[in-house]
Design a protein around this motif. Structure first.
Motif, PDB file in Angstrom:
ATOM      1  N   GLY A  84       1.734  85.370  52.002  1.00 53.97           N
ATOM      2  CA  GLY A  84       1.315  85.248  50.609  1.00 53.97           C
ATOM      3  C   GLY A  84       0.103  84.381  50.363  1.00 53.97           C
ATOM      4  N   GLY A  85      -0.551  83.862  51.414  1.00 54.85           N
ATOM      5  CA  GLY A  85      -1.709  82.995  51.211  1.00 54.85           C
ATOM      6  C   GLY A  85      -2.928  83.754  50.723  1.00 54.85           C
ATOM      7  N   SER A  86      -3.847  83.050  50.052  1.00 50.40           N
ATOM      8  CA  SER A  86      -5.036  83.707  49.500  1.00 50.40           C
ATOM      9  C   SER A  86      -6.342  83.038  49.923  1.00 50.40           C
ATOM     10  CB  SER A  86      -4.971  83.716  47.964  1.00 50.40           C
ATOM     11  OG  SER A  86      -4.885  82.384  47.468  1.00 50.40           O
ATOM     12  N   ASP A  87      -6.255  81.873  50.554  1.00 52.61           N
ATOM     13  CA  ASP A  87      -7.462  81.161  50.990  1.00 52.61           C
ATOM     14  C   ASP A  87      -7.926  81.792  52.303  1.00 52.61           C
ATOM     15  OD1 ASP A  87      -9.274  79.297  52.212  1.00 52.61           O
ATOM     16  OD2 ASP A  87      -8.482  77.721  50.912  1.00 52.61           O
ATOM     17  N   LYS A  88      -9.059  82.518  52.238  1.00 51.69           N
ATOM     18  CA  LYS A  88      -9.497  83.288  53.405  1.00 51.69           C
ATOM     19  C   LYS A  88      -9.742  82.400  54.630  1.00 51.69           C
ATOM     20  CE  LYS A  88     -12.813  86.764  54.972  1.00 51.69           C
ATOM     21  NZ  LYS A  88     -12.935  86.146  56.300  1.00 51.69           N
ATOM     22  N   GLU A  89     -10.375  81.252  54.443  1.00 51.86           N
ATOM     23  CA  GLU A  89     -10.683  80.390  55.587  1.00 51.86           C
ATOM     24  C   GLU A  89      -9.413  79.850  56.244  1.00 51.86           C
ATOM     25  OE1 GLU A  89     -14.924  78.297  55.167  1.00 51.86           O
ATOM     26  OE2 GLU A  89     -13.548  77.734  53.547  1.00 51.86           O
ATOM     27  N   VAL A  90      -8.444  79.492  55.435  1.00 53.78           N
ATOM     28  CA  VAL A  90      -7.174  78.999  55.972  1.00 53.78           C
ATOM     29  C   VAL A  90      -6.442  80.130  56.675  1.00 53.78           C
ATOM     30  CG1 VAL A  90      -4.922  78.011  55.402  1.00 53.78           C
ATOM     31  CG2 VAL A  90      -6.983  77.178  54.243  1.00 53.78           C
ATOM     32  N   LYS A 159      -2.125  74.138  51.926  1.00 56.01           N
ATOM     33  CA  LYS A 159      -2.473  72.715  51.967  1.00 56.01           C
ATOM     34  C   LYS A 159      -1.628  71.982  53.013  1.00 56.01           C
ATOM     35  CE  LYS A 159      -2.764  68.595  49.041  1.00 56.01           C
ATOM     36  NZ  LYS A 159      -2.593  68.063  47.653  1.00 56.01           N
ATOM     37  N   GLU A 160      -0.334  72.275  53.013  1.00 61.11           N
ATOM     38  CA  GLU A 160       0.566  71.612  53.964  1.00 61.11           C
ATOM     39  C   GLU A 160       0.288  72.075  55.394  1.00 61.11           C
ATOM     40  OE1 GLU A 160       4.005  69.004  54.698  1.00 61.11           O
ATOM     41  OE2 GLU A 160       2.188  69.135  53.467  1.00 61.11           O
ATOM     42  N   PHE A 161      -0.088  73.322  55.541  1.00 58.17           N
ATOM     43  CA  PHE A 161      -0.430  73.836  56.863  1.00 58.17           C
ATOM     44  C   PHE A 161      -1.577  73.036  57.476  1.00 58.17           C
ATOM     45  CE2 PHE A 161      -3.390  76.713  59.189  1.00 58.17           C
ATOM     46  CZ  PHE A 161      -2.632  76.882  60.350  1.00 58.17           C
ATOM     47  N   LEU A 162      -2.617  72.804  56.699  1.00 54.56           N
ATOM     48  CA  LEU A 162      -3.764  72.042  57.203  1.00 54.56           C
ATOM     49  C   LEU A 162      -3.351  70.627  57.602  1.00 54.56           C
ATOM     50  CD1 LEU A 162      -6.624  73.135  54.752  1.00 54.56           C
ATOM     51  CD2 LEU A 162      -6.210  73.918  57.098  1.00 54.56           C
ATOM     52  N   GLU A 202     -10.885  72.522  67.146  1.00 51.50           N
ATOM     53  CA  GLU A 202     -10.002  72.896  66.036  1.00 51.50           C
ATOM     54  C   GLU A 202      -9.745  71.703  65.113  1.00 51.50           C
ATOM     55  OE1 GLU A 202      -6.348  74.850  67.035  1.00 51.50           O
ATOM     56  OE2 GLU A 202      -7.320  76.814  67.081  1.00 51.50           O
ATOM     57  N   VAL A 203      -9.593  70.517  65.690  1.00 52.67           N
ATOM     58  CA  VAL A 203      -9.390  69.318  64.871  1.00 52.67           C
ATOM     59  C   VAL A 203     -10.577  69.127  63.934  1.00 52.67           C
ATOM     60  CG1 VAL A 203      -9.391  66.783  64.964  1.00 52.67           C
ATOM     61  CG2 VAL A 203      -7.811  68.082  66.392  1.00 52.67           C
ATOM     62  N   LYS A 204     -11.792  69.295  64.459  1.00 53.21           N
ATOM     63  CA  LYS A 204     -12.981  69.161  63.627  1.00 53.21           C
ATOM     64  C   LYS A 204     -13.001  70.212  62.522  1.00 53.21           C
ATOM     65  CE  LYS A 204     -18.036  69.064  63.807  1.00 53.21           C
ATOM     66  NZ  LYS A 204     -18.175  69.936  62.615  1.00 53.21           N
ATOM     67  N   SER A 205     -12.679  71.456  62.865  1.00 52.36           N
ATOM     68  CA  SER A 205     -12.680  72.529  61.864  1.00 52.36           C
ATOM     69  C   SER A 205     -11.648  72.280  60.770  1.00 52.36           C
ATOM     70  CB  SER A 205     -12.395  73.875  62.545  1.00 52.36           C
ATOM     71  OG  SER A 205     -13.391  74.185  63.488  1.00 52.36           O
ATOM     72  N   ILE A 206     -10.469  71.810  61.161  1.00 52.47           N
ATOM     73  CA  ILE A 206      -9.411  71.534  60.182  1.00 52.47           C
ATOM     74  C   ILE A 206      -9.815  70.399  59.257  1.00 52.47           C
ATOM     75  CG2 ILE A 206      -7.020  70.764  59.899  1.00 52.47           C
ATOM     76  CD1 ILE A 206      -6.517  72.083  62.707  1.00 52.47           C
ATOM     77  N   LYS A 207     -10.412  69.371  59.817  1.00 46.97           N
ATOM     78  CA  LYS A 207     -10.869  68.248  58.985  1.00 46.97           C
ATOM     79  C   LYS A 207     -11.929  68.714  57.993  1.00 46.97           C
ATOM     80  CE  LYS A 207      -9.832  64.357  62.063  1.00 46.97           C
ATOM     81  NZ  LYS A 207     -10.414  63.255  62.887  1.00 46.97           N
ATOM     82  N   ASP A 208     -12.818  69.582  58.441  1.00 52.12           N
ATOM     83  CA  ASP A 208     -13.850  70.110  57.544  1.00 52.12           C
ATOM     84  C   ASP A 208     -13.224  70.916  56.411  1.00 52.12           C
ATOM     85  OD1 ASP A 208     -15.817  68.954  59.089  1.00 52.12           O
ATOM     86  OD2 ASP A 208     -16.335  70.802  60.171  1.00 52.12           O
ATOM     87  N   LEU A 209     -12.226  71.741  56.746  1.00 52.46           N
ATOM     88  CA  LEU A 209     -11.542  72.534  55.716  1.00 52.46           C
ATOM     89  C   LEU A 209     -10.840  71.620  54.711  1.00 52.46           C
ATOM     90  CD1 LEU A 209      -9.975  75.454  57.810  1.00 52.46           C
ATOM     91  CD2 LEU A 209     -11.812  75.635  56.115  1.00 52.46           C
ATOM     92  N   HIS A 211     -11.547  68.487  54.008  1.00 55.03           N
ATOM     93  CA  HIS A 211     -12.556  67.746  53.230  1.00 55.03           C
ATOM     94  C   HIS A 211     -13.143  68.621  52.130  1.00 55.03           C
ATOM     95  CE1 HIS A 211     -15.678  64.783  52.412  1.00 55.03           C
ATOM     96  NE2 HIS A 211     -16.572  65.751  52.460  1.00 55.03           N
ATOM     97  N   ALA A 212     -13.428  69.884  52.457  1.00 54.83           N
ATOM     98  CA  ALA A 212     -14.000  70.792  51.469  1.00 54.83           C
ATOM     99  C   ALA A 212     -13.043  71.072  50.316  1.00 54.83           C
ATOM    100  CB  ALA A 212     -14.381  72.114  52.152  1.00 54.83           C
TER     101      ALA A 212
END
Length: 216
Positions: A84-90, A159-162, A202-209, A211-212
């Protein structure tokens, strides 16, 4: 007469040198010989054969078992957020996690099977935070956190996934940094170097997501 003076000078020089040498020994300048313990340590070091990259030991077996659990939980987290998620990047990140970490879990399991070693999958553990229940390796979410996430709205899940996948990956990197130097099996050592780089990216990418999206 000249010969006598030379002889006296030579004798005097010898006496001076002797006095200086005696003073040097008295002041502790005597050459030290290695202690028996140092000799034994050097002997053991010289006799210890270099690691054989074709052999595995308890370290590789235990490490593989733990990495299977880490990678399987990453897949579980990603599966939860894909509903059911809608955030494409996540959602893209979740898809990458499922593909990459499912493959990694299979690789560690393959090594264990080749070595005739048994192992447990994450689904083999009781879903309980009690003693001897769900694994609690560094960074791993508890059962209660996973159950809460399952009941969240789609946006809350993302949000919790990130948050949880970041915590999990940082725990894996801690585990690798703490125990990875014990790995001597060549194939696993090479794979681990690549795996560590993947986790770091992946840690860097998750932090960027995060932060955004204003998450901290």
């Amino acid at each position: 007469m000249a010969i006598r003076k030379i002889s006296i000078g030579v004798v005097g020089g010898v006496i001076v040198i002797g006095l200086l040498a005696g003073a040097w020994f008295m002041l502790g300048g005597k050459p030290s010989s290695p202690s028996p313990q140092a000799n034994e340590a050097a002997k053991i070091e010289n006799e210890t054969p270099p690691p054989d990259p074709t052999k595995h030991s308890y370290f590789e077996i235990n490490f593989a078992k733990q990495m299977i659990i880490y990678n399987q939980q990453a897949v579980d987290l990603a599966n939860i957020v894909q509903h059911g998620g809608s955030d494409k990047e996540v959602q893209d990140l979740a898809g990458e996690v499922i593909a990459a970490h499912g493959k990694a879990a299979d690789q560690y399991a393959t090594w264990l099977r080749e070595w005739n070693e048994t192992y447990l999958s994450l689904s083999d553990f009781p879903r309980s935070d009690d003693h001897d229940g769900y694994p609690t390796n560094p960074g791993m979410p508890r059962v209660v956190e996973l159950d809460k996430m399952t009941a969240m709205s789609a946006a809350e899940k993302e949000k919790e996934f990130l948050r949880l996948i970041l915590k999990l990956h940082e725990g894996v990197l801690e585990h690798i940094n703490t125990t990875g130097d014990n790995i001597q099996y060549g194939e696993m050592k090479d794979y681990l170097a690549t795996d560590k780089a993947h986790y770091s990216q992946e840690v860097k990418s998750i932090k960027d997501l995060r932060h955004a999206r204003g998450q901290h």
